[in-house]
Design an enzyme around this catalytic site. Structure first.
Site, mmCIF file in Angstrom:
data_model
loop_
_atom_site.group_PDB
_atom_site.id
_atom_site.type_symbol
_atom_site.label_atom_id
_atom_site.label_comp_id
_atom_site.label_asym_id
_atom_site.label_seq_id
_atom_site.Cartn_x
_atom_site.Cartn_y
_atom_site.Cartn_z
ATOM 1 N N GLN A 71 -9.135 35.325 -12.484
ATOM 2 C CA GLN A 71 -9.524 35.384 -11.075
ATOM 3 C C GLN A 71 -8.976 34.199 -10.279
ATOM 4 O O GLN A 71 -8.632 33.156 -10.839
ATOM 5 C CB GLN A 71 -11.042 35.405 -10.955
ATOM 6 N N HIS A 72 -8.939 34.382 -8.971
ATOM 7 C CA HIS A 72 -8.741 33.338 -7.963
ATOM 8 C C HIS A 72 -7.320 32.801 -7.835
ATOM 9 O O HIS A 72 -7.011 32.144 -6.847
ATOM 10 C CB HIS A 72 -9.660 32.134 -8.199
ATOM 11 N N ASP A 232 -10.841 39.273 -14.579
ATOM 12 C CA ASP A 232 -11.165 39.241 -15.998
ATOM 13 C C ASP A 232 -12.652 39.420 -16.274
ATOM 14 O O ASP A 232 -13.037 40.178 -17.180
ATOM 15 C CB ASP A 232 -10.638 37.956 -16.650
#
Length: 468
Positions: A71-72, A232
């Protein structure tokens, strides 16, 4: 006719691919390729790893594929769709000051929690956009779009710019950007512009189970149905599924505590990120930067292998004789202390043993996650059982000590690539039009005894005193 579906976990450390029978969820083939180290990585390295792993497992009989990714991460692309710089990963903390500024500029943490369910910290994509706009104005000027790691890989599977493919994401991963709201199910372009200083193109948000295209004819999965993919943690949740009261604790590069929820959350303290999930619901989540690597540092300090470390930790009593480790070895995300370092406290001549140090390492790492369980309870998400997954859960010491830190029943799930399995589940959904009925197997529950619950209170109180 294609027989199988493929699920991909493009994590911080590696690409993992599983080829799965969509009828029962059984894994028939799998492969793994390592990623470069660091907190910024050329995303083309992920693409190479994905292509190599798919080449190893073979895709002639694969009818659909989905990618779940870390992520991110920020993938900034130019007008041709090429990255303008290496991707900044979730664990790159140089954007901490940018996050603090964004919080202040919108009017405080509560304003962000109400807007998008998440208060910016260094890991969030919006914070990385602000850092880039300030620190690298030339790269920022070249940027025309921003994608997440899984978005970029999904787009490449469909041919990318050369095929005229439309970038697509899903609500789960989009909810970790800081500019997509689970409350309104839409982007917040005002927050994107607040972060970057101007508009950027963002991927379309597909619905759960949608098919977003097909694999490019010259790509690694030609003709296969491509699902939107997800983050994820959303992938792991999709694979496992949770009953009421069950909290998933994942001990990998990061440590996460999360569960499925029927309603979005908004935590003004910033401890709980109010994400969406990949099924159409919500995924309140707490993330720590320091998890399985803490165990590795402990083993290195003591000069033992993982089995030897477990033996030492299990030879000590709960509480490690008063020795406490606060494991902020790489800064920390929850609580938001990006510049923090680790602390060992309470050391005396009486408790200064190798066994107590090993036990304190395990307890300290787990206490950080137990604080996440408490934070979820503070926003109304109560837990009565822990489902333990991730590489760190394979430690015998972690599995044994966990009930004495959480004070809850603990079920250590069998080792599996849960993120990739969740992606495979999504691929099967996109292929058939219905979410598969299969679920992952569950193991024996380790019930927390009264002694465990008493030890948990003492261990966590000592940790809280030192951690502040």
């Amino acid at each position: 006719m294609p027989t199988y579906v493929a699920g991909v976990d493009s994590s911080t450390q590696a690409t993992k691919v599983v080829v799965v029978d969509p009828d029962d969820g059984s894994v028939v083939r799998e492969a793994r390729r390592a990623h470069p180290d660091g907190t910024e990585v050329d995303p083309r390295a992920w693409w190479t790893a994905l292509c190599d792993a798919l080449g190893e497992v073979g895709t002639d009989d694969v009818g659909a594929i989905a990618v779940a990714g870390q992520q991110h991460g920020m993938v900034l692309c130019d007008q041709r769709g090429e990255p303008v710089r290496d991707a900044l990963l979730w664990n790159d903390t140089r954007s901490a000051d940018a996050a603090h500024d964004l919080v202040a500029e919108l009017g405080g943490a509560a304003a962000w929690a109400d807007a998008v369910g998440t208060v910016p910290v260094a890991s969030i994509t919006a914070s990385k956009l602000r850092w880039t706009a300030r620190a690298e104005p030339q790269n920022a000027e070249r940027a025309r779009s921003v994608l997440l790691p899984h978005d970029w890989l999904t787009w490449r599977l469909r041919g990318g710019a050369r095929a005229g493919a439309e970038p697509v994401t899903d609500r789960g991963d989009a909810s970790g950007t800081g500019y997509w709201s689970p409350h309104t199910e839409d982007y917040r372009p005002d927050l994107l512009e607040l972060a970057f200083g101007r508009a950027l193109d963002v991927p379309r948000v597909a619905g759960p189970g949608d098919a977003v295209g097909r694999g490019h004819e010259h790509g690694p999965v030609p003709g296969a149905v491509v699902a939107p993919g997800t983050g994820d943690n959303m992938g792991a949740a999709l694979a496992i599924g949770t009953a009421p009261g069950e909290l998933i604790v994942s001990i990998g590069t990061s440590g996460t505590v999360f569960t499925g929820a029927a309603r979005p959350t908004a935590d003004p303290s910033g401890l709980v990120a109010g994400f969406a999930d990949a099924r159409g619901g919500y995924l309140p989540l707490v993330c720590t930067l320091n998890a399985a690597r803490v165990l590795g540092v402990g083993a290195t300090l003591l000069g033992v292998d993982p089995a030897g470390f477990d033996e030492l930790a299990l030879a000590a009593a709960p509480g490690a004789g008063g020795l406490v480790l606060v494991p902020y070895l790489e800064g920390e995300r929850t609580p938001d202390r990006p510049d923090a370092t680790g602390t060992i406290a309470g050391l005396t001549t009486a408790n200064g043993t190798r066994e107590n140090l090993a036990r304190a390492v395990v307890e300290g790492m787990l206490c950080g996650l137990a604080a996440g369980v408490e934070a979820l309870a503070d926003v109304g998400v109560e837990g009565s059982r822990i489902l333990l997954i991730g590489g760190g859960s394979r430690s015998r010491a972690v599995a044994t000590i966990a009930p004495a830190v959480f004070g809850l029943d603990v079920e250590v799930l069998a080792p599996a690539e849960y993120v990739a399995l969740g992606a495979a589940r999504q691929a099967a959904w996109a292929l058939t039009g219905a979410e598969p009925a299969w679920r992952v197997g569950r193991d024996t529950v380790v019930e927390a005894t009264d002694d465990d619950r008493e030890a948990a209170r003492a261990v966590r109180a000592a940790y809280a005193t030192i951690a502040g």
